[in-house]
Design an enzyme around this catalytic site. Structure first.
Site, PDB file in Angstrom:
ATOM      1  N   CYS A  68       0.794  -1.234   0.000  1.00  0.00           N
ATOM      2  CA  CYS A  68       0.000   0.000   0.000  1.00  0.00           C
ATOM      3  C   CYS A  68       0.823   1.280   0.000  1.00  0.00           C
ATOM      4  O   CYS A  68       0.769   2.085  -0.931  1.00  0.00           O
ATOM      5  CB  CYS A  68      -0.922   0.015   1.215  1.00  0.00           C
ATOM      6  SG  CYS A  68      -1.942  -1.462   1.397  1.00  0.00           S
ATOM      7  N   LYS A 102      -8.545   6.227   1.364  1.00  0.00           N
ATOM      8  CA  LYS A 102      -7.434   5.774   2.208  1.00  0.00           C
ATOM      9  C   LYS A 102      -6.148   6.551   1.934  1.00  0.00           C
ATOM     10  O   LYS A 102      -5.666   6.583   0.809  1.00  0.00           O
ATOM     11  CB  LYS A 102      -7.223   4.271   1.959  1.00  0.00           C
ATOM     12  CG  LYS A 102      -5.982   3.672   2.580  1.00  0.00           C
ATOM     13  CD  LYS A 102      -5.927   2.187   2.284  1.00  0.00           C
ATOM     14  CE  LYS A 102      -4.556   1.604   2.518  1.00  0.00           C
ATOM     15  NZ  LYS A 102      -4.506   0.156   2.276  1.00  0.00           N
ATOM     16  N   HIS A 131      -2.834   6.493   4.119  1.00  0.00           N
ATOM     17  CA  HIS A 131      -1.741   5.545   4.395  1.00  0.00           C
ATOM     18  C   HIS A 131      -0.358   6.077   4.021  1.00  0.00           C
ATOM     19  O   HIS A 131       0.501   5.333   3.551  1.00  0.00           O
ATOM     20  CB  HIS A 131      -1.994   4.199   3.705  1.00  0.00           C
ATOM     21  CG  HIS A 131      -1.311   3.070   4.432  1.00  0.00           C
ATOM     22  ND1 HIS A 131      -1.300   1.777   3.968  1.00  0.00           N
ATOM     23  CD2 HIS A 131      -0.622   3.052   5.600  1.00  0.00           C
ATOM     24  CE1 HIS A 131      -0.627   1.000   4.803  1.00  0.00           C
ATOM     25  NE2 HIS A 131      -0.207   1.759   5.807  1.00  0.00           N
ATOM     26  N   HIS A 158      -9.526  -4.550   0.109  1.00  0.00           N
ATOM     27  CA  HIS A 158      -8.613  -4.931   1.192  1.00  0.00           C
ATOM     28  C   HIS A 158      -9.407  -5.598   2.323  1.00  0.00           C
ATOM     29  O   HIS A 158     -10.559  -5.268   2.557  1.00  0.00           O
ATOM     30  CB  HIS A 158      -7.916  -3.669   1.704  1.00  0.00           C
ATOM     31  CG  HIS A 158      -6.703  -3.905   2.545  1.00  0.00           C
ATOM     32  ND1 HIS A 158      -6.754  -4.486   3.798  1.00  0.00           N
ATOM     33  CD2 HIS A 158      -5.399  -3.613   2.329  1.00  0.00           C
ATOM     34  CE1 HIS A 158      -5.544  -4.545   4.298  1.00  0.00           C
ATOM     35  NE2 HIS A 158      -4.692  -4.012   3.436  1.00  0.00           N
TER      36      HIS A 158
END
Length: 560
Positions: A99, A153, A155, A246
């Site tokens: 990721c 997301k 991250h 995910h």
């Protein structure tokens, strides 16, 4: 706020009741599309349409190479199939195996070795983030007048406020900071007792949005609201980083309808999640048409890494999985859909890497790339749109100096050029070289998902001699990495090892700090969020400076 709430309600109703709408079911011809573009917070007809395209980058999470209809999947993805068929399919397209690395390379245009994020991912408890001295894609787009929005997301780290998406170029942010979490409650436990809430709107926890809505649908509603409130005559950059597919494997019940026959529970859940994601992208496309963006838009779709078979993903017929440098970990589903493409309905087999989006999109946006920014990406728009040769001839998949688990790796095995204990991978033209321990290396065929539980008896494995730490493949001729050519072509191995060594000379130190106990959400109101206080650091430095001054004064008095 009322209008946004009504829109969200209508969006949810359409998702839950009607499912897919026909592409033109809203009757949005050119005249009606233009009409709907007014009343968006600005006077009708103010300003002229921008020549800069609207950029919509959609990043799926952990979607396997096979997990799209046009790659032969049993999972139905009619939206992705249609968008790809009418655009350009990228069939030699590479990302990173996990990721954080893929996201960092997309947003900076740089390899991991040039940002210090060579090793693993950014963990929730680590005081780490994308280095602040790296210019980001949204920052460059803002310079040329783009409105920049991120949904989904992040991250890329959050231990300091300066690391947050709104401080890295995005006008607005709605989504999660961590790598995973519950799709409904948005809670994440990093370890026993270290748990917290992870849904943000801009820089604050979005408690008001904690309504138990499935994240894929919730993010889509947010995108629709952004498009409805923006003036389509002004350029917009939308980065939609869905949480799906995910783990944890969760999906609304109605999406299981077509997949009851799949016995493997993980594959069945994964299929339902992907079906929901496909529908969400359909609704995003409808919104682009409804609010007047579509005709001047570029939609890019990509997965961030390969699928994880133990979590339902399939990369067949590629070797390996997420987290590995085999093709199954780094070769991704990707396509570009746009009315601005010259060669629509084509397939691009030229080499393309996720770092290429940075210079490509800045150039399309009529922006400037500073000379002092050392990019690893290339402008590949003419390659995609017109079918020209790619300017890219190589890809550094990575060099991870911390991951040295190949016990038998040595300088001798690397001909004195490279220590083969180090995990690394590089592609040059047709050749791909791997050193160290590349990771899980099975081929996992569709039959592996035929039983109720994971069944590795169907997996194909290759037994190699003990101590092997170098592999060489001709990826063009052998995309499935079945024939290792390292013993047959030692000169090619040496050339690629030298190239690795050249790249390594440009690497910056690895950033992978130990976890910080101050990161515990219990100390932050039950929320995952920035915990590092700049004021504390300044106070400490001020105290130390004051102490040093006092010492100097004492020494001066003694000398006198």
């Amino acid at each position: 706020m009322v209008a946004a709430g009504v829109l969200a309600g209508l969006s949810l109703l359409s998702l839950l009741t009607y499912g897919y709408l026909a592409w033109d079911s809203l009757g949005l011809g050119p005249a009606q599309t233009e009409a709907t573009s007014t009343g968006l917070g600005e006077e009708p007809g103010t300003g002229s349409p921008s020549s800069q395209p609207h950029i919509i980058f959609i990043l799926a999470d952990d979607q396997g190479f096979r997990d799209v209809g046009y790659h032969g999947s049993e999972i139905r993805t009619p939206t992705l199939d249609k968008l790809a068929a009418e655009g350009v399919k990228l069939e030699n397209y590479y990302v990173q195996p996990m990721c954080t690395p893929s996201r960092s390379q997309f947003i900076t245009g740089k390899y991991q070795i040039h940002t210090g994020l060579q090793h693993s991912i950014i963990r929730p408890t680590q005081p780490n983030c994308l280095p602040l001295d790296n210019v980001t894609l949204p920052q460059k787009l803002k310079e040329v007048g783009y409105s920049t929005h991120m949904v989904g997301k992040w991250h890329l780290g959050f231990y300091r406020r300066e690391c947050m998406p709104t401080q890295r170029g995005f006008d607005t942010f709605f989504g999660s900071l961590l790598g995973s979490g519950d799709y409904y409650t948005h809670f994440k436990c990093d370890s026993p007792g270290i748990c917290g809430y992870d849904l943000y709107e801009n820089d604050n926890a979005a408690w008001d949005h904690d309504n138990g809505i499935y994240s894929t649908q919730m993010y889509t509603q947010k995108v629709e609201q952004i498009l409805a409130s923006h003036n389509p005559r002004k350029p917009i950059f939308l980065y939609i980083a869905y949480q799906a597919v995910h783990s944890p494997l969760q999906a609304p019940g109605r999406y299981f309808e077509h997949y009851r026959s799949i016995n493997n529970i993980n594959r069945r859940r994964y299929a339902a999640m992907l079906a929901c994601l496909d529908e969400a992208i359909h609704n995003v496309t409808l919104a682009l048409k409804k609010y007047g963006y579509y005709d001047n838009s570029i939609i890019i779709y990509s997965s961030d890494n390969g699928g994880q078979p133990m979590a339902g993903g399939s990369n067949w017929p590629l070797r390996g999985s997420k987290g590995t440098y085999w093709e199954g970990g780094i070769r991704a589903v990707g396509f570009v859909h746009s009315p601005l493409l010259k060669n629509k309905g084509s397939v691009c087999k030229e080499l393309v890497h996720i770092t290429d989006w940075f210079p490509t999109l800045i150039t399309l946006a009529e922006g400037q790339i500073d000379e002092d920014i050392q990019l690893d990406g290339y402008d590949i728009w003419e390659t995609i749109s017109e079918g020209r040769r790619s300017p890219r001839v190589d890809i550094l998949h990575n060099i991870d100096p911390i991951y040295t688990k190949a016990k038998n790796g040595s300088w001798a095995a690397g001909y004195g050029i490279w220590n083969t204990a180090i995990q690394s991978a590089i592609r040059v033209n047709h050749w791909k070289l791997l050193t160290g321990n590349p990771g899980y290396s099975d081929w996992v065929p569709p039959q592996a998902f035929s039983n109720a539980g994971p069944n590795r008896w169907h997996n194909e494995r290759v037994s190699w001699s003990a101590g092997k730490t170098v592999w060489l493949f001709n990826i063009t001729a052998d995309p499935y990495e079945r024939v290792d050519l390292s013993a047959r072509y030692p000169d090619v191995v040496k050339q690629l090892l030298r190239r690795l060594s050249q790249f390594n000379k440009t690497a910056v130190p690895v950033r992978y700090p130990p976890k910080d106990p101050r990161s515990n959400p219990k100390l932050n109101g039950g929320v995952w969020g920035p915990w590092f206080k700049e004021d504390e650091k300044k106070k400490k430095s001020d105290k130390s400076k004051g102490a040093n001054k006092q010492k100097k004064n004492k020494n001066k008095k003694k000398a006198n």
